[in-house]
Scaffold this motif. Structure first.
Motif, mmCIF file in Angstrom:
data_model
loop_
_atom_site.group_PDB
_atom_site.id
_atom_site.type_symbol
_atom_site.label_atom_id
_atom_site.label_comp_id
_atom_site.label_asym_id
_atom_site.label_seq_id
_atom_site.Cartn_x
_atom_site.Cartn_y
_atom_site.Cartn_z
ATOM 1 N N LYS A 1 0.845 -1.190 0.000
ATOM 2 C CA LYS A 1 0.000 0.000 0.000
ATOM 3 C C LYS A 1 0.884 1.245 0.000
ATOM 4 O O LYS A 1 1.910 1.291 0.670
ATOM 5 C CB LYS A 1 -0.890 0.019 1.242
ATOM 6 C CG LYS A 1 -1.848 -1.127 1.299
ATOM 7 C CD LYS A 1 -3.212 -0.638 0.960
ATOM 8 C CE LYS A 1 -4.190 -1.791 1.159
ATOM 9 N NZ LYS A 1 -5.233 -1.790 0.213
ATOM 10 N N ASP B 1 1.723 5.122 0.898
ATOM 11 C CA ASP B 1 1.420 6.007 2.013
ATOM 12 C C ASP B 1 1.363 7.468 1.560
ATOM 13 O O ASP B 1 1.610 8.383 2.321
ATOM 14 C CB ASP B 1 2.421 5.829 3.148
ATOM 15 C CG ASP B 1 3.845 6.127 2.722
ATOM 16 O OD1 ASP B 1 4.072 6.313 1.514
ATOM 17 O OD2 ASP B 1 4.730 6.168 3.592
ATOM 18 N N CYS B 2 1.034 7.668 0.281
ATOM 19 C CA CYS B 2 0.889 9.017 -0.249
ATOM 20 C C CYS B 2 -0.384 9.085 -1.093
ATOM 21 O O CYS B 2 -0.923 8.068 -1.507
ATOM 22 C CB CYS B 2 2.099 9.407 -1.094
ATOM 23 S SG CYS B 2 2.323 8.367 -2.539
ATOM 24 N N LYS B 3 -0.860 10.300 -1.328
ATOM 25 C CA LYS B 3 -2.052 10.497 -2.138
ATOM 26 C C LYS B 3 -1.697 10.267 -3.606
ATOM 27 O O LYS B 3 -0.677 10.758 -4.090
ATOM 28 C CB LYS B 3 -2.594 11.910 -1.939
ATOM 29 C CG LYS B 3 -3.891 12.142 -2.645
ATOM 30 C CD LYS B 3 -4.459 13.506 -2.304
ATOM 31 C CE LYS B 3 -5.782 13.685 -3.018
ATOM 32 N NZ LYS B 3 -6.396 14.971 -2.711
ATOM 33 N N VAL B 4 -2.537 9.541 -4.316
ATOM 34 C CA VAL B 4 -2.316 9.238 -5.730
ATOM 35 C C VAL B 4 -3.325 10.025 -6.562
ATOM 36 O O VAL B 4 -4.521 10.007 -6.280
ATOM 37 C CB VAL B 4 -2.468 7.726 -6.005
ATOM 38 C CG1 VAL B 4 -2.346 7.431 -7.489
ATOM 39 C CG2 VAL B 4 -1.443 6.941 -5.212
ATOM 40 N N HIS B 5 -2.843 10.728 -7.581
ATOM 41 C CA HIS B 5 -3.701 11.483 -8.494
ATOM 42 C C HIS B 5 -3.718 10.739 -9.826
ATOM 43 O O HIS B 5 -2.663 10.475 -10.394
ATOM 44 C CB HIS B 5 -3.161 12.894 -8.728
ATOM 45 C CG HIS B 5 -3.079 13.708 -7.490
ATOM 46 N ND1 HIS B 5 -4.064 14.589 -7.127
ATOM 47 C CD2 HIS B 5 -2.146 13.772 -6.515
ATOM 48 C CE1 HIS B 5 -3.739 15.163 -5.987
ATOM 49 N NE2 HIS B 5 -2.565 14.675 -5.593
ATOM 50 N N GLN B 6 -4.899 10.402 -10.312
ATOM 51 C CA GLN B 6 -5.007 9.734 -11.606
ATOM 52 C C GLN B 6 -5.466 10.744 -12.645
ATOM 53 O O GLN B 6 -6.477 11.422 -12.457
ATOM 54 C CB GLN B 6 -5.986 8.574 -11.542
ATOM 55 C CG GLN B 6 -5.465 7.423 -10.734
ATOM 56 C CD GLN B 6 -6.355 6.210 -10.859
ATOM 57 O OE1 GLN B 6 -7.478 6.269 -11.335
ATOM 58 N NE2 GLN B 6 -5.848 5.080 -10.416
#
Length: 79
Positions: A9, A11-16
């Motif tokens: 997993k 531990d950071c925000k993912v931008h798609q």
């Protein structure tokens, strides 16, 4: 005991950001060639590397927009 499978997993925000790129033979042959040997699942990484190498990491508005290609890139990256 079973070990966990797959990627760990994040531990950071993912931008798609999703987009479709249409390339025309005769006009975009260099880009068609660039993507032709890249496996489909590696194209995003190759595109990120190409954008970074081309200086696309600039902030929106810091470079004057001079043509349709610049407008398209600005819209894709900062839109």
């Amino acid at each position: 005991m079973h070990s966990k499978r797959g990627r760990p997993k994040l531990d950071c925000k993912v931008h798609q950001i999703r987009f479709t790129l249409s390339l025309r033979e005769g006009e975009d042959d260099d880009l068609i060639f660039f993507f032709s040997d890249i496996p489909e699942r590696r194209r995003a990484a190759a595109l990120k590397a190409a954008l970074r190498a081309g200086g696309i990491s600039l902030k929106a508005g810091s470079v004057p927009i001079t043509d349709d290609l610049d407008l398209t890139i600005q819209g894709l990256v900062f839109g």
